[in-house]
Design an enzyme around this catalytic site. Structure first.
Site, PDB file in Angstrom:
ATOM      1  CG  LEU A  63      33.909  21.132 -20.238  1.00 30.30           C
ATOM      2  CD1 LEU A  63      33.800  20.206 -19.296  1.00 30.30           C
ATOM      3  CD2 LEU A  63      34.512  21.508 -21.834  1.00 30.30           C
ATOM      4  CE1 TYR A 118      26.202  25.489 -29.282  1.00 35.66           C
ATOM      5  CE2 TYR A 118      26.376  24.340 -31.671  1.00 35.66           C
ATOM      6  CZ  TYR A 118      26.889  24.262 -30.063  1.00 35.66           C
ATOM      7  OH  TYR A 118      27.524  23.632 -29.213  1.00 35.66           O
TER       8      TYR A 118
END
Length: 401
Positions: A63, A118
């Site tokens: 994560l 991103y």
């Protein structure tokens, strides 16, 4: 099962870790998982521990990631670079355990995401994971998350919902450039439920049609099957409704598994201490008090009535309105008489034997405190909120004498 969570201190990581701890400690019995050993790894964790964790892990959640770096180049270093290090460390120990990657819908590089740094860094991470699976035979689970929301999400960072919840809860201004802008939103508890399912080998698979998720049993990607599409205007309107509850007492319609229910829980998690508690208006006289507790849009209202010793209250009837009286403290008598008749129904009630008594339409009714020393406390529910313009309440004593 040894579970490694990378990015454990982040929004998703914290929610996942706390759920795993509840399962580990026997507090959460909704899963068959057992014998959990949790390895929490984050940016401040000793780097040497990653080697140990990767050696022993039976499942890895990656994560970890970078969302808003000062230098755009840090997207690739933070998102691709750590993923590469993680997989290299697993290969070092010949550990072919399942590995989950938290990617983003922006990795589709479609539409408004086409040129985002991103998204490019997330796509590079995905390709790295798929290559790793082909090279080692390990199972990889690549999830492309849409916008996330829920408790513990950081406001004024990368979640409009978190920012709106925080600012409205704290009476701070918000800015909405276009109320019609639609977001696809994923609630944190739905995400964590999917993570638990993945641990049990029950992950949901999907493919992508552009940025649209298409669930399919043999999909290359994984997906959380429950998301919500709402506009910024709808989000703000709900939050403003929630914020007025302390004055209106109105609980909005929050159907099970609805976006409104999840947003309400999220909003409450941002309330400052001074707003967690609020005063209710007590209508008092020499007989006791009556206080409205909560109102609902479609399911009436809740109130509490306190009667002093020896006091009788009520002595009225309704055409359509009906109620439940539930005595929770003291000892009393509820009486009802059908209008136009003489027969009286008597119901003895007390806080020692709690029961619900219907107040029937067309029946005049009262409630009598039988004690000489104790107050009688009664919770009351009415099937409709009181409307002073149409009160549907008519005075008439139960006992004609």
């Amino acid at each position: 099962m040894n579970i490694l969570v990378c990015g454990a201190a982040g929004f998703v990581g914290k929610n996942l870790c706390e759920r795993l701890k509840c399962i580990r400690d026997g507090k959460d019995k909704t899963t068959m998982l057992s014998d959990i050993r949790l390895y929490e790894y984050d940016i401040n964790t000793s780097k040497e521990l990653l080697d140990t964790y990767c050696r022993d892990a039976d499942f890895v959640f990656n994560l970890a990631g970078v969302n808003r770096p000062k230098d755009p180049a840090d997207f690739m270093r933070g998102n691709f670079g750590f993923a590469s290090k993680l997989l290299d460390t697993l290969k070092k120990h010949n550990n072919r355990c399942p590995v989950m990657l938290a990617s983003s819908i922006q990795a589709t590089l479609m539409g408004r995401y086409a040129d985002g740094e991103y998204g490019k860094s997330k796509k590079a991470g995905e390709d790295l994971f798929f290559d790793y699976a082909q090279e080692t035979g390990a199972k990889v689970l690549v999830y492309r998350f849409p916008n996330l929301f829920g408790k513990w999400c950081r406001p004024n960072y990368n979640s409009a919902v978190a920012t709106f919840c925080n600012n409205i809860a704290c009476s701070l201004p918000i800015t909405v450039n276009d109320r019609s802008t639609e977001l696809e939103l994923l609630y944190i508890d739905d995400l964590v439920d999917e993570m638990i399912a993945a641990l049990e080998g029950r992950e949901h698979r999907c493919e992508f049609d552009g940025i649209k998720t298409v669930l399919t049993e043999d999909g290359r990607f994984c997906s959380v099957p429950i998301t919500h599409r709402v506009t910024l205007g709808e989000i703000v309107d709900l939050l403003e409704l929630f914020s007025r509850q302390s004055t209106t007492l109105m609980i909005p319609e929050i159907a099970n598994n609805s976006f409104a229910k999840k947003l309400y829980s999220t909003y409450l998690s941002y309330l400052p201490k001074e707003k967690i508690s609020f005063e209710l208006k007590m209508n008092t006289d020499d007989r006791g008090s009556f206080t409205e507790l909560l109102r609902t849009e479609k399911c009436g209202q809740f109130s509490v009535n306190i009667s002093k010793p020896g006091i009788t209250k009520g002595e009225h009837w309704h055409n359509t309105k009906w109620e439940f009286f539930i005595v929770v403290s003291g000892k009393g008598l509820i009486q009802q008489r059908k209008i136009g008749t003489d027969e009286i129904f008597n119901f003895e009630v007390s806080g020692e034997n709690i029961k619900a008594v219907h107040m029937l339409p067309g029946y005049t009714h009262n409630i009598v405190n039988l004690s000489d020393t104790e107050d009688l406390v009664t919770l009351m529910w009415a099937n409709e909120c009181f409307d002073p313009q149409k009160p549907d309440t008519f005075r008439e004593p139960v006992n004609k004498d």
